[in-house]
Scaffold this motif. Structure first.
Motif, short mmCIF file in Angstrom:
data_model
loop_
_atom_site.label_atom_id
_atom_site.label_comp_id
_atom_site.label_asym_id
_atom_site.label_seq_id
_atom_site.Cartn_x
_atom_site.Cartn_y
_atom_site.Cartn_z
N CYS A 238 0.84 -1.20 0.00
CA CYS A 238 0.00 0.00 0.00
C CYS A 238 0.88 1.25 0.00
CB CYS A 238 -0.89 0.02 1.23
SG CYS A 238 -1.99 -1.38 1.43
N VAL A 239 1.87 1.24 0.86
CA VAL A 239 2.81 2.37 0.96
C VAL A 239 3.50 2.59 -0.38
CG1 VAL A 239 4.96 3.15 2.03
CG2 VAL A 239 3.16 2.16 3.44
N ALA A 240 3.96 1.53 -1.00
CA ALA A 240 4.66 1.64 -2.28
C ALA A 240 3.74 2.20 -3.37
CB ALA A 240 5.21 0.28 -2.71
N SER A 241 2.48 1.80 -3.36
CA SER A 241 1.53 2.29 -4.36
C SER A 241 1.29 3.79 -4.20
CB SER A 241 0.20 1.54 -4.24
OG SER A 241 0.36 0.19 -4.55
N LEU B 261 2.18 9.43 -5.90
CA LEU B 261 2.49 10.82 -5.52
C LEU B 261 3.72 11.34 -6.25
CD1 LEU B 261 1.70 10.73 -1.71
CD2 LEU B 261 0.55 12.13 -3.45
N ARG B 262 4.66 10.47 -6.54
CA ARG B 262 5.86 10.91 -7.25
C ARG B 262 5.59 11.27 -8.71
NH1 ARG B 262 10.58 10.29 -4.31
NH2 ARG B 262 10.31 9.12 -2.37
N PRO C 196 3.61 16.55 -10.68
CA PRO C 196 4.68 17.49 -11.01
C PRO C 196 5.14 18.30 -9.80
CG PRO C 196 2.97 17.55 -12.68
CD PRO C 196 2.45 16.70 -11.54
N GLY C 197 6.45 18.38 -9.62
CA GLY C 197 7.05 19.16 -8.54
C GLY C 197 7.39 18.37 -7.30
N VAL C 198 6.85 17.16 -7.15
CA VAL C 198 7.12 16.35 -5.95
C VAL C 198 8.56 15.87 -5.99
CG1 VAL C 198 6.60 14.19 -4.74
CG2 VAL C 198 4.73 15.64 -5.58
N ASP D 215 -6.10 8.68 -4.85
CA ASP D 215 -7.23 7.92 -5.36
C ASP D 215 -6.78 6.90 -6.41
OD1 ASP D 215 -10.21 7.54 -5.59
OD2 ASP D 215 -9.76 8.15 -7.65
N GLU D 216 -5.86 7.31 -7.27
CA GLU D 216 -5.34 6.41 -8.31
C GLU D 216 -4.65 5.21 -7.68
OE1 GLU D 216 -4.74 4.95 -12.08
OE2 GLU D 216 -5.93 6.71 -11.55
N ALA D 217 -4.04 5.40 -6.52
CA ALA D 217 -3.39 4.30 -5.81
C ALA D 217 -4.41 3.42 -5.09
CB ALA D 217 -2.37 4.84 -4.80
#
Length: 85
Positions: free
Chosen positions: A16-19, A24-25, A28-30, A63-65
Motif C-alpha cells: 500500500c505504501v509503495a503504491s 504521488l511521485r 509534477p514538482g514532488v 485515489d489512483e493508488a
C-alpha cells in the motif's frame, strides 16, 4: 521548497505504501515522499515539493493508488503545511 503532511486512510501494508508513494511521485514538482504507515488507520504522508501542491492533484494521485485522503475534521482536506527545518 514546500513540505506538506496529509492523512491517508485504508493502507495496511508495505505494498500500500509503495503504491501511494509511486503515484504521488508522478505529481509534477514532488521531490520526496515519506509515509508513516498506521495499518487500518490514518497514515501520515509527508510530501516535499518545489512549490505548494494543488489539493486536487494530491487527492487524485492517492485515489489512483486506491486510497483516500483522511478526514481530520478540518477544512483543509487532511492537509498540514510543515515548516522547513
Amino acid at each position: 521548497m514546500t513540505t506538506e503532511s496529509f492523512t491517508v486512510t485504508g493502507m495496511t501494508c508495505g505494498h500500500c505504501v509503495a503504491s501511494v508513494d509511486a503515484e504521488l511521485r508522478t505529481v509534477p514538482g514532488v521531490t520526496d515522499v515519506r509515509i508513516d504507515l498506521v495499518p487500518g488507520g490514518s497514515s501520515n504522508v509527508i510530501v516535499t515539493s518545489d512549490e505548494p501542491l494543488a489539493p486536487a492533484d494530491v487527492a487524485a494521485a492517492i485515489d489512483e493508488a486506491g486510497y483516500q485522503l483522511g478526514d481530520d475534521r478540518s477544512d483543509d482536506g487532511g492537509r498540514t503545511t510543515l515548516p522547513l527545518a
